[in-house]
Structure formats: C-alpha cells, structure tokens
Design a protein around this motif. Structure first.
Motif, short mmCIF file in Angstrom:
data_model
loop_
_atom_site.label_atom_id
_atom_site.label_comp_id
_atom_site.label_asym_id
_atom_site.label_seq_id
_atom_site.Cartn_x
_atom_site.Cartn_y
_atom_site.Cartn_z
N PRO A 153 12.12 7.94 -4.22
CA PRO A 153 13.52 8.37 -4.21
C PRO A 153 14.43 7.27 -3.64
N PRO A 154 15.62 7.11 -4.21
CA PRO A 154 16.53 6.05 -3.72
C PRO A 154 16.98 6.28 -2.28
N THR A 155 16.80 7.47 -1.76
CA THR A 155 17.18 7.75 -0.38
C THR A 155 16.10 7.34 0.63
N THR A 156 14.96 6.88 0.14
CA THR A 156 13.88 6.45 1.02
C THR A 156 14.35 5.25 1.82
N PRO A 157 14.14 5.26 3.13
CA PRO A 157 14.56 4.11 3.94
C PRO A 157 13.81 2.84 3.52
N LEU A 158 14.38 1.71 3.83
CA LEU A 158 13.73 0.43 3.54
C LEU A 158 12.36 0.41 4.21
N CYS A 159 11.40 -0.12 3.50
CA CYS A 159 10.05 -0.24 4.03
C CYS A 159 10.09 -0.85 5.44
N PRO A 160 9.51 -0.18 6.44
CA PRO A 160 9.57 -0.71 7.80
C PRO A 160 8.84 -2.04 7.95
N TYR A 161 7.87 -2.31 7.10
CA TYR A 161 7.16 -3.60 7.18
C TYR A 161 8.08 -4.73 6.74
N ILE A 162 8.85 -4.51 5.69
CA ILE A 162 9.81 -5.53 5.25
C ILE A 162 10.87 -5.71 6.33
N PRO B 53 2.61 -9.86 16.32
CA PRO B 53 1.69 -8.80 15.86
C PRO B 53 2.31 -7.89 14.80
N ALA B 54 3.59 -7.57 14.92
CA ALA B 54 4.24 -6.72 13.91
C ALA B 54 4.29 -7.44 12.56
N SER B 55 4.53 -8.74 12.57
CA SER B 55 4.52 -9.52 11.32
C SER B 55 3.13 -9.51 10.70
N GLN B 56 2.12 -9.59 11.54
CA GLN B 56 0.74 -9.56 11.04
C GLN B 56 0.40 -8.19 10.45
N PHE B 57 0.86 -7.11 11.11
CA PHE B 57 0.64 -5.77 10.55
C PHE B 57 1.35 -5.64 9.20
N ALA B 58 2.58 -6.17 9.13
CA ALA B 58 3.35 -6.12 7.88
C ALA B 58 2.60 -6.86 6.78
N ARG B 59 2.11 -8.05 7.08
CA ARG B 59 1.37 -8.84 6.10
C ARG B 59 0.10 -8.10 5.66
N ASP B 60 -0.63 -7.56 6.61
CA ASP B 60 -1.86 -6.83 6.29
C ASP B 60 -1.56 -5.63 5.39
N TYR B 61 -0.49 -4.90 5.71
CA TYR B 61 -0.13 -3.72 4.92
C TYR B 61 0.26 -4.13 3.50
N ARG C 169 1.58 -0.48 13.26
CA ARG C 169 0.12 -0.31 13.23
C ARG C 169 -0.22 1.12 12.82
N ARG C 170 0.60 2.08 13.22
CA ARG C 170 0.30 3.50 12.96
C ARG C 170 1.05 4.07 11.75
N PHE C 171 1.97 3.32 11.15
CA PHE C 171 2.90 3.90 10.18
C PHE C 171 2.21 4.54 8.98
N ASP C 172 1.41 3.80 8.24
CA ASP C 172 0.79 4.36 7.03
C ASP C 172 -0.59 3.76 6.83
N PRO C 173 -1.56 4.22 7.61
CA PRO C 173 -2.89 3.64 7.50
C PRO C 173 -3.57 3.96 6.17
N SER C 174 -3.07 4.93 5.43
CA SER C 174 -3.72 5.33 4.20
C SER C 174 -3.28 4.50 2.99
N VAL C 175 -2.30 3.64 3.13
CA VAL C 175 -1.79 2.80 2.05
C VAL C 175 -1.47 3.63 0.80
N LEU C 176 -0.40 4.37 0.88
CA LEU C 176 0.12 5.14 -0.24
C LEU C 176 -0.92 6.10 -0.84
N SER C 177 -1.61 6.83 0.02
CA SER C 177 -2.64 7.75 -0.48
C SER C 177 -2.04 8.81 -1.39
#
Length: 147
Positions: A42-51, A63-71, A13-21
């Motif tokens: 960068p290839p060293t970026t961790p896997l998207c936490p939503y995925i 709820p986490a699945s819903q946040f992932a879908r919304d994001y 819910r708090r990870f990236d509210p700005s959507v890649l600002s």
C-alpha cells in the motif's frame, strides 16, 4: 555508540526476522505470483526502516547499517529463491533486479507522495516473464488452468 544508535540497531535487528513471510511463505500462490505479490505494498506504508536508517547513519560499519545490509541481501535472496522455483534462467540476477525495483518504488512513493508500486509491478512482470523460459511458463499456465 550512543544510546540512540544502539536503540536504532536493536529495532532493526528485531524488525522483520521473517523476511516478508507474508509474501514468500504463501502456499496459495505460484512462485511467479509470489514474486509479483512482493510489489503489493500500500502507498501508505512507511518508508522501509532499513533504507531510512542506512541513509541517516552514513556509516557502513554501524551495526544498524549492517542489519540493513543483511536484511536487504536476505530479501534479494528470497526473491532469487522464489525465482528459481518459478524456473528463472538466472534467478540471482532476477532477485537483485526485483529487489532494486521494490526499493526504488518505496523511495519514489515517499519522495513523490504518489504510489510507484503499480509501475514497479508492471516492470517486474516483464522482467519475470523474460527470465522464465517458455516451457516453465507453459507448465505454470497448465497447472493454473487445471486447478
């Protein structure tokens, strides 16, 4: 819901509210350049936490699945909005295509331990150029040359 599940949901819910600002709010780039900048990861970026959360949870109602879908829907919407600014004929379709490419590149980068984003960016450039009418492209090039 367990304590761990609640923690995961709250983190997302708090990870990236700005959507890649850092990409979409840049005023120094044209809309087309912003679309391509979304692939500059960068290839060293961790896997998207939503995925990661959606794959691990297996529960679309969590709820986490819903946040992932919304994001993920918000990312596609920002891509579509930027595609519309660039003059794309079908901005929602292009937004979905680019979102799929980003997620696919992220997954392949992690699974293969090899940077898939340059290939995804090359595919994105073709999709973008095919989606933007020549007149919008010509106007963009004229603007870039004059600045």
């Amino acid at each position: 819901m367990t304590g761990k599940d609640e923690l995961v949901a709250e983190y997302l819910r708090r990870f990236d509210p700005s959507v890649l600002s850092g990409v979409f709010d840049r005023t120094d780039l044209t809309p087309r350049e912003r679309l391509l900048a979304a692939f500059d990861i960068p290839p060293t970026t961790p896997l998207c936490p939503y995925i990661a959360a959606a794959v691990e949870l297996h529960d679309p109602q969590h709820p986490a699945s819903q946040f992932a879908r919304d994001y993920k829907e918000a990312v596609a919407a920002r891509l579509a909005e930027t595609a519309r600014e660039a003059g794309a004929a079908a901005p929602e379709q292009l937004g979905e295509q680019l979102a799929l490419l980003i997620d696919g590149a992220a997954a392949r980068t992690r699974v293969l331990n090899a940077d898939a984003f340059p290939t995804a960016a090359a595919i994105a450039a073709v999709l973008i150029d095919n989606a933007i009418p020549a007149t919008a492209s010509d106007d963009r090039r004229r603007d870039e040359v004059s600045s």
